[in-house]
Design a protein around this motif. Structure first.
Motif: not given
Length: 125
Positions: A5-14, A108-125
């Motif tokens: 279970k993890r939580y992330y904040i992204l700077t984009a609307d839902p 999987i844990s590292e993939g969520w942080d880096e590849d999935y939500f880390g990469a998605l975060n880059e989209l919204f910077i």
């Protein structure tokens, strides 16, 4: 089998985060790989050129995505639930991933942080 279970904040609307997680063209932009994402329950999906595959279970527009992920010959379903909540900085994401095979958990844990939500975060910077 392990749960995560993890939580992330992204700077984009839902609505924008939801679109990036469900629209094939957007998925291919931020992952850099082919994606298949039909928006119907019980339809098979694949991400990262087939590295991740499974079945879509439920969609709630701009709020929630539920998927079963496949892990080879594992009998138990691995369930991914992504909930999107409005946040003062954009979107708060609640991730729950259950029944992850023990030998795949660290990857999987590292993939969520880096590849999935880390990469998605880059989209919204």
């Amino acid at each position: 089998m392990k749960d995560l279970k993890r939580y992330y904040i992204l700077t984009a609307d839902p609505k924008d985060v939801y679109n990036a997680l469900t629209n094939e063209n957007m998925l291919e932009i931020w992952t850099g790989e082919t994606a298949v994402m039909p928006l119907e329950p019980n339809a098979e999906f694949s991400l990262w050129g087939g590295s991740i595959s499974g079945v879509n279970v439920e969609f709630e527009q701009d709020k929630k995505i539920v998927q079963k992920w496949f892990f080879g010959e594992e009998v138990e379903n691995s369930l991914v639930t992504i909930k999107l909540h409005p946040h003062k900085k954009g979107t708060s994401i609640e991730l729950r991933h259950t029944n992850i095979p023990d030998d795949a958990f660290d990857n999987i844990s590292e993939g969520w942080d880096e590849d999935y939500f880390g990469a998605l975060n880059e989209l919204f910077i």
